[in-house]
Design an enzyme around this catalytic site. Sequence first.
Site, PDB file in Angstrom:
ATOM      1  N   HIS A   1       0.825  -1.215   0.000  1.00 43.53           N
ATOM      2  CA  HIS A   1       0.000   0.000   0.000  1.00 43.53           C
ATOM      3  C   HIS A   1       0.859   1.265   0.000  1.00 43.53           C
ATOM      4  O   HIS A   1       2.072   1.229   0.220  1.00 43.53           O
ATOM      5  CB  HIS A   1      -0.889  -0.004   1.245  1.00 43.53           C
TER       6      HIS A   1
ATOM      7  N   GLU B   1      -1.679  -7.079   7.414  1.00 46.65           N
ATOM      8  CA  GLU B   1      -0.339  -7.061   7.973  1.00 46.65           C
ATOM      9  C   GLU B   1      -0.275  -7.969   9.207  1.00 46.65           C
ATOM     10  O   GLU B   1      -1.310  -8.326   9.784  1.00 46.65           O
ATOM     11  CB  GLU B   1       0.054  -5.622   8.348  1.00 46.65           C
TER      12      GLU B   1
END
Length: 198
Positions: free
Chosen positions: A9, A82
């Site tokens: 990202h 994550e």
Amino acid sequence: MTRLLVCRHGQTLWNATGRIQGQTDIDLDEVGRAQAEQAAVLLAAQRPDVLVASDLRRAQDTAAAVAGTTGLPVHTDPRLRERGYGPWEGRTDDELAETYPEEFRRWRAGQPVRVDGVEDLADVSKRMTEGLLAAAERAPGGTVLVITHGGAARRGIGALLGWPDEIVHTLGALSNCHWSELRSGRYGWRLHGHNLGT
């Protein structure tokens, strides 16, 4: 042959200030939004057939920029999140080195850490492998773009390639809005490029 593009990202304020994000749901900052728009053009040129992203906002917002350029819908998969860092989230390296000196040293060396709330590396590898393979199955023989997170990407890539932990740790971190390219064929998954982008 299936192409799998595994992209990190765009930048967040916590990236810029060196704070561990983990699964805390942080927005892209102004730089990250610009990175996502720039990367969207480059990623669209890869002609993805499918777009899959982590369900955290920073990945979703990056994927939205790609969707705006490609017209693809964004499929969401929480397995692409994550690593969960529990009590470490929101802290800087200096803070961790002071509060958790031994665990912090082990973490930086790519070794397992035993802190309540910090997700085990094997668990991250397992769910990332499942998430990446599920994404790849959406377009067999096509190009699949996955928007995920830096640490999770490293673990997932290493697991798909069958690398042991000590080798996975040597794979350089993906920069924001950069990606790795993997291809599957008769010999399984192979890495064809890492930290691609501008």
